[in-house]
Enzyme design. Structure first.
Site, PDB file in Angstrom:
ATOM      1  N   ASP A 128     -10.260   3.547   2.037  1.00  0.00           N
ATOM      2  CA  ASP A 128     -10.499   3.208   3.378  1.00  0.00           C
ATOM      3  C   ASP A 128     -11.391   4.322   4.061  1.00  0.00           C
ATOM      4  OD1 ASP A 128      -9.395   0.470   3.256  1.00  0.00           O
ATOM      5  OD2 ASP A 128      -7.627   1.421   3.975  1.00  0.00           O
ATOM      6  N   LYS A 152       0.673  -1.291  -0.026  1.00  0.00           N
ATOM      7  CA  LYS A 152      -0.011   0.093  -0.103  1.00  0.00           C
ATOM      8  C   LYS A 152       0.831   1.130   0.079  1.00  0.00           C
ATOM      9  CE  LYS A 152      -4.221  -1.557   2.561  1.00  0.00           C
ATOM     10  NZ  LYS A 152      -5.240  -0.848   3.262  1.00  0.00           N
TER      11      LYS A 152
END
Ligand code: ATR
Length: 277
Positions: A105, A68
């Site tokens: 997210d 990520k």
């Protein structure tokens, strides 16, 4: 010939990812000529994989641990909020081949609360965020973007909370977990972003009775679905939202970008994923 749009989730390891189940269900539900597959990509192969995406093999995909952060350097453009969060979890190939990275997210966190506790942000004066690790960053950005006036960031290691509050611009008040009683009385929302709750662990000293009776307690841990924190909150009659919805909702923007349809998180989808926990 039908053009099949392909999407992926890459990670290392990747076999426990629930993303193929989520996206596969939506592909079937909407009758899309598409596919979504989990691909194990070791760190040293990440640049070559992103190049495959650039060359047009995929419409885009999700990125998970451990890629990520590393994927930033490989994107051609990155969303500013993803940069603030320090992680990109979604890649989209533009028509000209450029790769855009963003982070869903924080949208997943907000979508989950909007669906399961409608109106949660109305009149909310103070939120308490427990934890100052990687997962806390998306939550802090989400609450900031929502306009929460005061966000108290409490962590076992106070220095990490202080560093995060300094790094990310926003109305953040850092402190230690032991400071919780000083803030609980006026906190309308408590979010656990720590790993406490997994493997039968629980907070030693977090008195939920100090919260207003209208407070909402939510956890990003979703295995177990009802963490000890949520169970305690429910026993006191507080509102709770579990963490599974965040996983489901964070998938929406990527799916929409790759396949052109905005999917919904339905009870049936939730039940399907819940059955795998
Ligand atoms: P993630 O990326 O999932 O957030 P992380 O960066 O390792 O993982 O952060 C884990 C968080 O859980 C941290 O806030 C950590 O507190 P410290 O910064 O003090 O380490 C918190 N945490 C983990 N185990 C904990 C425990 N037993 N008690 C209190 N906090 C804990």
């Amino acid at each position: 010939m039908i053009h099949v749009k392909k999407a992926f989730v890459i990670g290392h390891p990747i076999k426990h990812s629930r993303s193929p189940l989520i996206h596969g269900s939506w592909i079937a539900e909407h009758g899309i000529a598409g596919s979504y597959q989990a691909i194990d990509v070791a760190p040293e192969h990440l640049p070559a994989f992103v190049e495959r995406l650039r060359q047009g093999e995929f419409a885009g995909g999700n990125v998970t641990i451990p890629h990520k952060e590393a994927v930033f350097a490989l994107c051609d453009s990155v969303d500013p909020l993803a940069k603030t969060i320090g992680a990109a979890n979604t890649l989209v190939r533009q028509p000209d081949g450029r790769i855009h990275g963003f982070n869903t997210d924080y949208m997943g966190f907000l979508g989950n609360l909007d669906q399961n506790a409608p109106g949660w942000a109305q009149g909310l004066e103070r939120a308490i965020v427990l934890g100052a690790g990687g997962a806390a960053r998306a939550i802090l950005v989400a609450l900031r973007e929502q306009g929460v006036p005061e966000i108290v960031l409490l962590n076992r290691t106070t220095e990490k909370a202080e560093a995060l509050a300094k790094e990310i611009p926003g109305p953040f008040v850092p402190g230690a977990l032991a400071d919780y009683p000083n803030y609980a009385g006026a906190a309308g929302l408590v979010v656990n972003t720590t790993s406490i709750g997994m493997h039968d662990t629980r907070f030693d000293d977090l008195d939920l009775r100090l919260l207003p009776g209208t407070a909402l307690v939510t956890d990003i841990v979703y295995v177990p679905l009802v963490t000890p924190l949520l169970a305690d909150a429910r026993a006191l009659g507080l509102k709770t939202v579990d963490g599974l919805g965040m996983l489901l909702h964070q998938a929406i923007p990527g799916f929409e970008a790759w396949f052109g349809v905005r999917p919904a998180v339905t009870p049936a989808l939730r039940a399907k994923v819940e059955a795998t926990l």
